[in-house]
Design an enzyme around this catalytic site. Structure first.
Site, PDB file in Angstrom:
ATOM      1  N   TYR A 178       0.885  -1.168   0.170  1.00 35.03           N
ATOM      2  CA  TYR A 178       0.018  -0.012  -0.051  1.00 35.03           C
ATOM      3  C   TYR A 178       0.749   1.299   0.001  1.00 35.03           C
ATOM      4  O   TYR A 178       1.980   1.377   0.294  1.00 35.03           O
ATOM      5  CB  TYR A 178      -0.720   0.017   1.242  1.00 35.03           C
ATOM      6  CG  TYR A 178      -0.315   0.433   2.521  1.00 35.03           C
ATOM      7  CD1 TYR A 178      -0.699   1.531   2.873  1.00 35.03           C
ATOM      8  CD2 TYR A 178       0.387  -0.687   3.147  1.00 35.03           C
ATOM      9  CE1 TYR A 178      -0.008   2.167   4.234  1.00 35.03           C
ATOM     10  CE2 TYR A 178       1.057  -0.089   4.429  1.00 35.03           C
ATOM     11  CZ  TYR A 178       1.174   1.162   5.122  1.00 35.03           C
ATOM     12  OH  TYR A 178       1.389   1.629   6.049  1.00 35.03           O
ATOM     13  N   LYS A 223       6.499  -2.165   2.756  1.00 37.40           N
ATOM     14  CA  LYS A 223       5.251  -1.470   2.927  1.00 37.40           C
ATOM     15  C   LYS A 223       4.074  -2.396   2.724  1.00 37.40           C
ATOM     16  O   LYS A 223       3.223  -2.081   1.821  1.00 37.40           O
ATOM     17  CB  LYS A 223       5.026  -0.020   2.274  1.00 37.40           C
ATOM     18  CG  LYS A 223       4.388   0.825   2.779  1.00 37.40           C
ATOM     19  CD  LYS A 223       4.098   2.269   2.331  1.00 37.40           C
ATOM     20  CE  LYS A 223       3.282   3.225   3.141  1.00 37.40           C
ATOM     21  NZ  LYS A 223       3.636   3.557   4.335  1.00 37.40           N
ATOM     22  N   GLU A 238      11.503   2.479  15.155  1.00 36.23           N
ATOM     23  CA  GLU A 238      10.503   3.468  14.662  1.00 36.23           C
ATOM     24  C   GLU A 238       9.250   3.353  15.415  1.00 36.23           C
ATOM     25  O   GLU A 238       9.125   2.788  16.303  1.00 36.23           O
ATOM     26  CB  GLU A 238      10.241   3.088  13.015  1.00 36.23           C
ATOM     27  CG  GLU A 238       9.419   1.682  12.804  1.00 36.23           C
ATOM     28  CD  GLU A 238       9.446   1.621  11.145  1.00 36.23           C
ATOM     29  OE1 GLU A 238       9.638   2.602  10.586  1.00 36.23           O
ATOM     30  OE2 GLU A 238       9.251   0.279  10.873  1.00 36.23           O
ATOM     31  N   LEU A 294      10.630   0.967   7.981  1.00 38.85           N
ATOM     32  CA  LEU A 294      10.284   1.622   6.397  1.00 38.85           C
ATOM     33  C   LEU A 294      10.857   2.848   6.135  1.00 38.85           C
ATOM     34  O   LEU A 294      11.053   3.832   7.246  1.00 38.85           O
ATOM     35  CB  LEU A 294       8.709   1.908   6.452  1.00 38.85           C
ATOM     36  CG  LEU A 294       8.254   2.546   5.112  1.00 38.85           C
ATOM     37  CD1 LEU A 294       8.429   1.292   4.094  1.00 38.85           C
ATOM     38  CD2 LEU A 294       6.878   2.713   5.446  1.00 38.85           C
TER      39      LEU A 294
END
Length: 292
Positions: free
Chosen positions: A39, A151, A183, A207
């Site tokens: 996505y 992702k 993260e 990411l």
């Protein structure tokens, strides 16, 4: 009929623009069965889609990583018709898109010669000039898989961490893997020490966010030193500032991280503020074709 909520009026689905209520996929779609898909999220601001090329390039790169043969140029071509049908041409909005491996009998191995399932929609969405939040974040164990650079639409680990933050009346969860902060549940995280910006390197445990890359580019332009290394959980109290980044988060100051409080009374770090102000100026430019 759709339940109550903020749903789009129109959906682009496999080459057609249909009403949200008519947008349907097979129960045998591999996105539904396995979370087998990628996505991407973009925002349209005052001067077009913010870093559109960078987002589409990342979408293509991620599709290539997991072997879904799809050309994102098809999505690029469909953006304008979708925005027009949604009544959002030249209006601030959020654009969500996802591509799955398609519909096939349920087997773990990749099906052959199956067309991808492609879905995209746009919703009205306004972003402040500068994110005014002074965020509170919890620390949560990073028990996700080892390919966080992809992702993937499989986001259960991220969702569970974010829910833990919401239950603790926090804004975000900073994830900790082997004692090191990786993260946020839906953001990248940065720290500042003596004017130097420190953030986790873009390896398989995070990411590589578009906003993350923009911030690193801004640091270079502003002569702000950058070190790409993970920060240990035991180092947090020794940092001067911290902030989250993301497409809808932009740059958000962190006031409280775990048990450590960086600021009181809506104060903000000097480096964080400087980056926020410089980032905000990008909204006056056409960044849609910018590369990162």
């Amino acid at each position: 009929m759709l339940p109550k909520g903020n749903f789009p009026e129109k959906v682009f689905l496999n080459g057609e623009i249909v009403s949200a209520e008519d947008a349907k996929i097979s129960v045998f779609d591999r996105g539904f069965l396995f979370g087998d898909g990628i996505y991407e999220v973009m925002v349209q601001l005052e001067n077009g889609i913010f870093y559109k090329k960078a987002h589409l390039d990342r979408l293509q790169d991620n599709l290539n990583k997991i072997g879904i043969p799809y050309d994102v140029k098809n999505i690029d071509d469909a953006l304008e018709p979708l925005l027009k049908a949604s009544g959002l041409t030249e209006k601030s909005c959020l654009i969500y898109m996802q591509v799955t491996r398609g519909t096939a009998p349920r087997k773990h191995s990749y099906p052959k010669d199956v067309p991808a399932s492609v879905m995209m929609y746009a919703l009205p969405y306004a972003l402040p000039h500068i994110n005014p939040k002074h965020m509170k974040a919890i620390l949560a164990p990073d028990f996700r898989w080892h390919r966080c650079d992809i992702k993937s639409i499989s986001l259960l680990g991220n969702i569970m961490a974010n829910e833990a933050a919401m239950n603790d009346l926090a804004d975000e969860a900073a994830l900790v893997r082997d004692g090191m902060i990786s993260e946020g549940s839906h953001t990248n995280i940065f720290f500042v020490k003596n004017g130097t910006v420190i953030t986790h390197p873009a390896d398989n445990h995070i990411l590589n966010g578009i906003t993350r890359m923009i911030v690193l580019e801004l640091c270079q332009n502003l002569d702000i030193s950058v070190i790409e290394r993970p920060i240990g959980e035991d180092e947090i109290e020794h940092m001067d500032e911290a902030f989250f980044t993301g497409t809808t988060t932009q740059i958000a100051s962190i006031a409280i991280l775990g048990e450590h409080q960086f600021y009181e009374n809506d104060n903000i770090g000097k480096t964080t503020k400087r980056l926020q102000e410089t980032f905000a100026k990008l909204r006056t430019m056409d960044t849609s074709q910018s590369k990162l």
